[in-house]
Design a protein around this motif. Sequence first.
Motif, PDB file in Angstrom:
ATOM      1  N   THR A  55      -4.036   6.439   3.177  1.00  0.00           N
ATOM      2  CA  THR A  55      -5.120   5.515   2.593  1.00  0.00           C
ATOM      3  C   THR A  55      -4.706   4.992   1.314  1.00  0.00           C
ATOM      4  O   THR A  55      -5.148   3.848   0.802  1.00  0.00           O
ATOM      5  CB  THR A  55      -6.526   6.185   2.559  1.00  0.00           C
ATOM      6  OG1 THR A  55      -6.501   7.308   1.678  1.00  0.00           O
ATOM      7  CG2 THR A  55      -7.050   6.436   3.777  1.00  0.00           C
ATOM      8  N   LEU A 112      -2.511   1.921   2.018  1.00  0.00           N
ATOM      9  CA  LEU A 112      -3.624   0.923   2.644  1.00  0.00           C
ATOM     10  C   LEU A 112      -4.005   0.226   1.424  1.00  0.00           C
ATOM     11  O   LEU A 112      -3.918  -1.074   1.064  1.00  0.00           O
ATOM     12  CB  LEU A 112      -4.282   1.222   3.590  1.00  0.00           C
ATOM     13  CG  LEU A 112      -3.784   1.740   4.946  1.00  0.00           C
ATOM     14  CD1 LEU A 112      -5.111   2.241   5.880  1.00  0.00           C
ATOM     15  CD2 LEU A 112      -3.222   0.438   5.670  1.00  0.00           C
ATOM     16  N   TYR A 113      -4.562   1.022   0.533  1.00  0.00           N
ATOM     17  CA  TYR A 113      -5.241   0.448  -0.765  1.00  0.00           C
ATOM     18  C   TYR A 113      -4.420  -0.359  -1.645  1.00  0.00           C
ATOM     19  O   TYR A 113      -4.761  -1.572  -2.099  1.00  0.00           O
ATOM     20  CB  TYR A 113      -5.784   1.671  -1.582  1.00  0.00           C
ATOM     21  CG  TYR A 113      -6.209   1.532  -2.962  1.00  0.00           C
ATOM     22  CD1 TYR A 113      -7.338   0.572  -3.402  1.00  0.00           C
ATOM     23  CD2 TYR A 113      -5.465   1.873  -4.065  1.00  0.00           C
ATOM     24  CE1 TYR A 113      -7.809   0.295  -4.801  1.00  0.00           C
ATOM     25  CE2 TYR A 113      -5.924   1.542  -5.490  1.00  0.00           C
ATOM     26  CZ  TYR A 113      -7.017   0.712  -5.460  1.00  0.00           C
ATOM     27  OH  TYR A 113      -7.551   0.296  -6.697  1.00  0.00           O
ATOM     28  N   TYR A 168      -9.402  -1.802   1.238  1.00  0.00           N
ATOM     29  CA  TYR A 168      -9.289  -0.637   1.586  1.00  0.00           C
ATOM     30  C   TYR A 168      -9.507   0.177   0.103  1.00  0.00           C
ATOM     31  O   TYR A 168      -9.279  -0.023  -0.935  1.00  0.00           O
ATOM     32  CB  TYR A 168      -7.901  -0.379   2.145  1.00  0.00           C
ATOM     33  CG  TYR A 168      -7.439  -0.958   3.306  1.00  0.00           C
ATOM     34  CD1 TYR A 168      -6.445  -2.080   3.509  1.00  0.00           C
ATOM     35  CD2 TYR A 168      -8.252  -0.491   4.551  1.00  0.00           C
ATOM     36  CE1 TYR A 168      -6.271  -2.458   4.547  1.00  0.00           C
ATOM     37  CE2 TYR A 168      -7.737  -1.144   5.761  1.00  0.00           C
ATOM     38  CZ  TYR A 168      -6.938  -2.210   5.852  1.00  0.00           C
ATOM     39  OH  TYR A 168      -6.829  -2.875   6.724  1.00  0.00           O
ATOM     40  N   TYR A 186      -8.939   5.458  12.534  1.00  0.00           N
ATOM     41  CA  TYR A 186      -8.960   4.063  11.863  1.00  0.00           C
ATOM     42  C   TYR A 186     -10.398   3.755  11.568  1.00  0.00           C
ATOM     43  O   TYR A 186     -10.763   3.235  10.833  1.00  0.00           O
ATOM     44  CB  TYR A 186      -8.133   2.935  12.578  1.00  0.00           C
ATOM     45  CG  TYR A 186      -8.248   2.001  11.617  1.00  0.00           C
ATOM     46  CD1 TYR A 186      -7.740   1.900  10.178  1.00  0.00           C
ATOM     47  CD2 TYR A 186      -8.373   0.824  12.266  1.00  0.00           C
ATOM     48  CE1 TYR A 186      -7.896   0.483   9.427  1.00  0.00           C
ATOM     49  CE2 TYR A 186      -8.494  -0.573  11.501  1.00  0.00           C
ATOM     50  CZ  TYR A 186      -8.370  -0.499  10.025  1.00  0.00           C
ATOM     51  OH  TYR A 186      -8.363  -1.429   9.468  1.00  0.00           O
ATOM     52  N   TYR A 202     -12.345   5.897   9.248  1.00  0.00           N
ATOM     53  CA  TYR A 202     -12.164   5.179   7.935  1.00  0.00           C
ATOM     54  C   TYR A 202     -12.888   4.001   7.876  1.00  0.00           C
ATOM     55  O   TYR A 202     -13.525   4.004   6.795  1.00  0.00           O
ATOM     56  CB  TYR A 202     -10.490   5.149   7.880  1.00  0.00           C
ATOM     57  CG  TYR A 202     -10.206   4.273   6.530  1.00  0.00           C
ATOM     58  CD1 TYR A 202     -10.502   5.097   5.331  1.00  0.00           C
ATOM     59  CD2 TYR A 202      -9.421   3.245   6.490  1.00  0.00           C
ATOM     60  CE1 TYR A 202     -10.042   4.599   4.135  1.00  0.00           C
ATOM     61  CE2 TYR A 202      -8.870   2.700   5.466  1.00  0.00           C
ATOM     62  CZ  TYR A 202      -9.329   3.504   4.008  1.00  0.00           C
ATOM     63  OH  TYR A 202      -8.789   2.879   3.006  1.00  0.00           O
TER      64      TYR A 202
END
Length: 658
Positions: free
Chosen positions: A154, A157-158, A165, A192, A195
């Motif tokens: 994560t 992704l962020y 994200y 996912y 999430y």
Amino acid sequence: MEKSNKFTWIQTYKELVEYLKNMKDRQKELIRLLEEILGEKPKEKEKDKGLEFELEEIDPFTFISYLNKFGQAKRLQIIQNLAKKLNLTVPVDIDGVPSTNPQNVWWFPVKSERTNNEIEKLWNFFYLAVENKITDEAFSEILHMKGIGICKLTDGLYLINPESYLCLDDPVTDYLKDKYSLTIKVDKNTTYQDYLRILEEVRKYTDLPFYVISDEAWNYHKDKKKKDETVEKREPESETNIINTSFPLNQILYGPPGTGKTYNAINYAIQITRQIKPQNEIERRKIFNELLEEGRVVFTTFHQSVSYEYFIEGIKPVTHKEQNNAISYEVLPGIFKTLCDRATLPDGVDFEKAYKTLLNELKKGPINISSDNKIYRIVLNLDNELYIYPKENQDKGYTIPKNTLISYILNRNIPENLTNFCKIIKKQLKSYGWNDKSGKKDSYVLIIDEINRGNIAQIFGELITLIEANKRKGEIEELEVILPYSKTSFSVPSNLYIIGTMNTTDRNVEALDTALRRRFSFIEMEPEYDKFKNENIEDINLKDLLRVINDRIIGLLDKDHCIGHSYFMNVENLQDLKQVFFNKIIPLLQEYFYGRYEKIGLILSSKFLNPIEYKESKYSKLDFPYEEDLEHTVYLIKSENEVPDEEFKEALKEIMTS
């Protein structure tokens, strides 16, 4: 309205993602780019075998992780240098960007274990993330790669899309729990869709953007960790908290890792400029940020790529937005000359305040100034620089860069056609309270982290003599030089302090420039054994533990390779201590005793080692003589999971009793 200086990195990362989209087939270029920006070759390590290889392939997530494996100031400098190199938007902050564990920057397994197209899969996942087409299957495949958990996934992704994200690392999840009573549970089975549902749940509690949540969470995490520590560290002081500062103009703080060199350099800078000791860590950080913003303290890090042109002055490309992004090459000052000029100015602090006020006023609209029976107008151009012209004819104006204005104030040669315009701007600055006749000279500080990693002769050039205390401006033996690019005279003011830091484990220490050695005072920073927040962790005395480890390191190496107290500063329980050992201390010892891990057993305990005996029968037979000791023992380091908590505790007791 003044533009915010927070979260400027987001635009930079958006542009960086666009750049990375085209680099899948040009991975060697990415690796060379990292080497240039970091000043070191990116390598992958097989720690258990004591092997190290130069990277030959890389994925976009690992590339970004490399940018964030250092401290706050250095990470900002790195992304700024990268942005300039790639012609991206140059950020002025990295607020909300999580740091990367320097021992865990790689998203792929080590070379010998890459058997399933891991790097190819990481690139494919990157494209899915950019196009918002992630599937549960793709998410799970990356999540279950060796070394990747939900936090790391994560985080990646962020950083490629901080608006969509959120990184679910410990600071963020703890912050959400403490502030909103929102408990987040994730593990290797998180999908996912799970999430996305977590992100929706977070949005029910707050409308803050994810990057603001990340920034607040990390600040909350740091403050929470250091709150008790700063109370204990506070020293008895007078009511005014004023201190007597008598620091050498040039000093270098040297010592092994973790002894607080950079931390104390910042403390010294605050004491030199403000003559106070901050009461706690929050106040300390606040004051330091203020000094950076005021321009009274400048922080930089030396590495192999730092040059005279970066530090003193040089010919550099300048892009002019008002001229359709035309590029010109101009002589521009480096960070040292800029700070010297700032320190030489009459009342430099008030000058900076007045200049900032002028910029803020111009953001609201043009300013008209009367001079010699004419009306002149000042505006901001697209490069955020001053443009001044006669009100009746805008085409007869000139751009006045800040360094040109300062040169005029310091009576240096500038183009004759700019003199009158600089005079008018100077008049406007005086209207904001700046006194150009003031004799006030505030102190300024340049902090050079890892000063020994740069080529001193190349960086300082002819100015190495001018930094001596008795060669400074206004002193009896004052010296001036003519700078090679601008052809102007230059001297170093006596109110500018230089503080360097130096890691004694770095091999560059041995080759430290002799000219530098005799111009600096050297202050040794040693491990301090009474700084721990919690001195005893389940019958383990941290003071005694660190002292025993360092005594053994001195016996096998020397005191320059000791372990500093900062590694144990925030240890609160046995699990924290275990993570410090396996994530920080053991990797450091692996660097010290590369390929000789049995010595780590001598320092710590045999419980941290896996001995593997090799017999001659283990190898193929040869038909010719072969001179090699085939019967020997190889020692490998156990992983954290291979040492249960109780065994770890026993190993620590063994260290102190053996």
